[in-house]
Design a protein around this motif. Structure first.
Motif, mmCIF file in Angstrom:
data_model
loop_
_atom_site.group_PDB
_atom_site.id
_atom_site.type_symbol
_atom_site.label_atom_id
_atom_site.label_comp_id
_atom_site.label_asym_id
_atom_site.label_seq_id
_atom_site.Cartn_x
_atom_site.Cartn_y
_atom_site.Cartn_z
ATOM 1 N N MET A 129 7.056 -2.464 -3.317
ATOM 2 C CA MET A 129 5.680 -2.882 -3.508
ATOM 3 C C MET A 129 5.616 -4.155 -4.361
ATOM 4 O O MET A 129 4.906 -5.097 -4.032
ATOM 5 C CB MET A 129 4.898 -1.764 -4.184
ATOM 6 C CG MET A 129 3.458 -2.094 -4.452
ATOM 7 S SD MET A 129 2.628 -0.897 -5.517
ATOM 8 C CE MET A 129 3.199 0.644 -4.882
ATOM 9 N N ASP A 130 6.375 -4.170 -5.449
ATOM 10 C CA ASP A 130 6.337 -5.317 -6.352
ATOM 11 C C ASP A 130 6.908 -6.564 -5.687
ATOM 12 O O ASP A 130 6.363 -7.657 -5.838
ATOM 13 C CB ASP A 130 7.063 -5.009 -7.656
ATOM 14 C CG ASP A 130 8.493 -4.547 -7.464
ATOM 15 O OD1 ASP A 130 8.831 -4.039 -6.374
ATOM 16 O OD2 ASP A 130 9.290 -4.675 -8.414
ATOM 17 N N LYS A 131 7.991 -6.428 -4.933
ATOM 18 C CA LYS A 131 8.568 -7.579 -4.231
ATOM 19 C C LYS A 131 7.583 -8.108 -3.187
ATOM 20 O O LYS A 131 7.464 -9.311 -2.996
ATOM 21 C CB LYS A 131 9.889 -7.213 -3.567
ATOM 22 C CG LYS A 131 11.031 -7.107 -4.538
ATOM 23 C CD LYS A 131 12.346 -7.108 -3.782
ATOM 24 C CE LYS A 131 13.504 -7.200 -4.715
ATOM 25 N NZ LYS A 131 13.645 -8.466 -5.392
ATOM 26 N N SER A 132 6.889 -7.201 -2.523
ATOM 27 C CA SER A 132 5.909 -7.614 -1.516
ATOM 28 C C SER A 132 4.774 -8.406 -2.159
ATOM 29 O O SER A 132 4.357 -9.443 -1.635
ATOM 30 C CB SER A 132 5.359 -6.390 -0.784
ATOM 31 O OG SER A 132 6.406 -5.695 -0.152
ATOM 32 N N ALA A 133 4.293 -7.924 -3.294
ATOM 33 C CA ALA A 133 3.223 -8.637 -4.005
ATOM 34 C C ALA A 133 3.708 -10.003 -4.468
ATOM 35 O O ALA A 133 2.948 -10.979 -4.469
ATOM 36 C CB ALA A 133 2.731 -7.812 -5.184
ATOM 37 N N TYR A 134 4.956 -10.085 -4.838
ATOM 38 C CA TYR A 134 5.550 -11.348 -5.268
ATOM 39 C C TYR A 134 5.558 -12.366 -4.131
ATOM 40 O O TYR A 134 5.231 -13.538 -4.317
ATOM 41 C CB TYR A 134 6.972 -11.064 -5.769
ATOM 42 C CG TYR A 134 7.499 -12.007 -6.801
ATOM 43 C CD1 TYR A 134 6.767 -12.363 -7.923
ATOM 44 C CD2 TYR A 134 8.773 -12.546 -6.659
ATOM 45 C CE1 TYR A 134 7.277 -13.230 -8.878
ATOM 46 C CE2 TYR A 134 9.295 -13.407 -7.611
ATOM 47 C CZ TYR A 134 8.539 -13.740 -8.706
ATOM 48 O OH TYR A 134 9.051 -14.603 -9.646
ATOM 49 N N VAL A 135 5.901 -11.922 -2.923
ATOM 50 C CA VAL A 135 5.891 -12.811 -1.757
ATOM 51 C C VAL A 135 4.460 -13.243 -1.447
ATOM 52 O O VAL A 135 4.205 -14.417 -1.177
ATOM 53 C CB VAL A 135 6.551 -12.143 -0.526
ATOM 54 C CG1 VAL A 135 6.466 -13.048 0.699
ATOM 55 C CG2 VAL A 135 8.008 -11.779 -0.820
ATOM 56 N N VAL A 136 3.519 -12.306 -1.534
ATOM 57 C CA VAL A 136 2.107 -12.642 -1.306
ATOM 58 C C VAL A 136 1.661 -13.718 -2.281
ATOM 59 O O VAL A 136 0.952 -14.654 -1.912
ATOM 60 C CB VAL A 136 1.206 -11.385 -1.415
ATOM 61 C CG1 VAL A 136 -0.271 -11.766 -1.461
ATOM 62 C CG2 VAL A 136 1.467 -10.444 -0.255
ATOM 63 N N SER A 137 2.104 -13.627 -3.526
ATOM 64 C CA SER A 137 1.677 -14.601 -4.539
ATOM 65 C C SER A 137 2.087 -16.027 -4.179
ATOM 66 O O SER A 137 1.386 -16.974 -4.526
ATOM 67 C CB SER A 137 2.226 -14.221 -5.913
ATOM 68 O OG SER A 137 3.616 -14.487 -6.012
ATOM 69 N N VAL A 138 3.191 -16.168 -3.476
ATOM 70 C CA VAL A 138 3.633 -17.501 -3.049
ATOM 71 C C VAL A 138 2.869 -17.943 -1.803
ATOM 72 O O VAL A 138 2.454 -19.091 -1.689
ATOM 73 C CB VAL A 138 5.156 -17.496 -2.758
ATOM 74 C CG1 VAL A 138 5.602 -18.786 -2.111
ATOM 75 C CG2 VAL A 138 5.935 -17.252 -4.018
ATOM 76 N N ALA A 196 0.817 -1.215 0.000
ATOM 77 C CA ALA A 196 0.000 0.000 0.000
ATOM 78 C C ALA A 196 0.851 1.266 0.000
ATOM 79 O O ALA A 196 0.359 2.344 -0.330
ATOM 80 C CB ALA A 196 -0.924 0.000 1.219
ATOM 81 N N ASP A 197 2.122 1.128 0.334
ATOM 82 C CA ASP A 197 3.009 2.292 0.451
ATOM 83 C C ASP A 197 3.876 2.421 -0.789
ATOM 84 O O ASP A 197 4.900 1.748 -0.931
ATOM 85 C CB ASP A 197 3.881 2.139 1.696
ATOM 86 C CG ASP A 197 4.831 3.297 1.918
ATOM 87 O OD1 ASP A 197 4.710 4.326 1.216
ATOM 88 O OD2 ASP A 197 5.700 3.176 2.800
ATOM 89 N N ILE A 198 3.478 3.314 -1.672
ATOM 90 C CA ILE A 198 4.216 3.507 -2.919
ATOM 91 C C ILE A 198 5.640 3.982 -2.641
ATOM 92 O O ILE A 198 6.556 3.727 -3.409
ATOM 93 C CB ILE A 198 3.473 4.474 -3.862
ATOM 94 C CG1 ILE A 198 4.038 4.382 -5.263
ATOM 95 C CG2 ILE A 198 3.513 5.891 -3.341
ATOM 96 C CD1 ILE A 198 3.174 5.006 -6.315
#
Length: 122
Positions: free
Chosen positions: A85-94, A78-80
């Motif tokens: 942000m992209d690395k965090s979303a990548y971890v969430v995807s796993v 959420a914090d641009i």
């Protein structure tokens, strides 16, 4: 600086398939989650990459969720200004491969954050 160096070593070790479960059992995951939350940019980057690698092992996904990773990841997504942000979303995807992570993602209000990322394309 010692924390950042140790995270870097764990990152390298996490690339070895046989090490992932052992690192998870060692108690490193809650510490990496803490570093992801409060470390500097490079520490957060190394911690997120290490956690991504470690969470290829199912029991490490559960350990990460129990350590509160979803709250931290949702905040980072959420914090641009976080620049990871992209690395965090990548971890969430796993992580969302396990039910506990999906429930935690909803609980931490991560769905609207993901939708905003898709919508705005940050």
């Amino acid at each position: 600086m010692a924390k950042e160096n140790a995270a870097c070593v764990l990152l390298r070790l996490s690339q070895v398939e046989e090490s992932k479960a052992a690192i998870g059992r060692s108690g490193a995951i809650p510490l990496l989650v803490c570093l992801l939350e409060s470390g500097g940019f490079h520490a957060k980057k190394d911690a997120s990459t290490t956690l991504y690698s470690l969470c290829m092992v199912k029991e490490n996904k559960t350990r990460a969720v129990k350590a509160g990773i979803m709250k931290v990841l949702v905040e980072l997504m959420a914090d641009i200004e976080s620049n990871i942000m992209d690395k965090s979303a990548y971890v969430v995807s796993v992580l969302v491969a396990v039910p506990e992570a999906r429930a935690a993602l909803v609980e931490e209000r991560g769905m609207p954050v993901l939708v905003e990322i898709v919508e705005v394309g940050m």
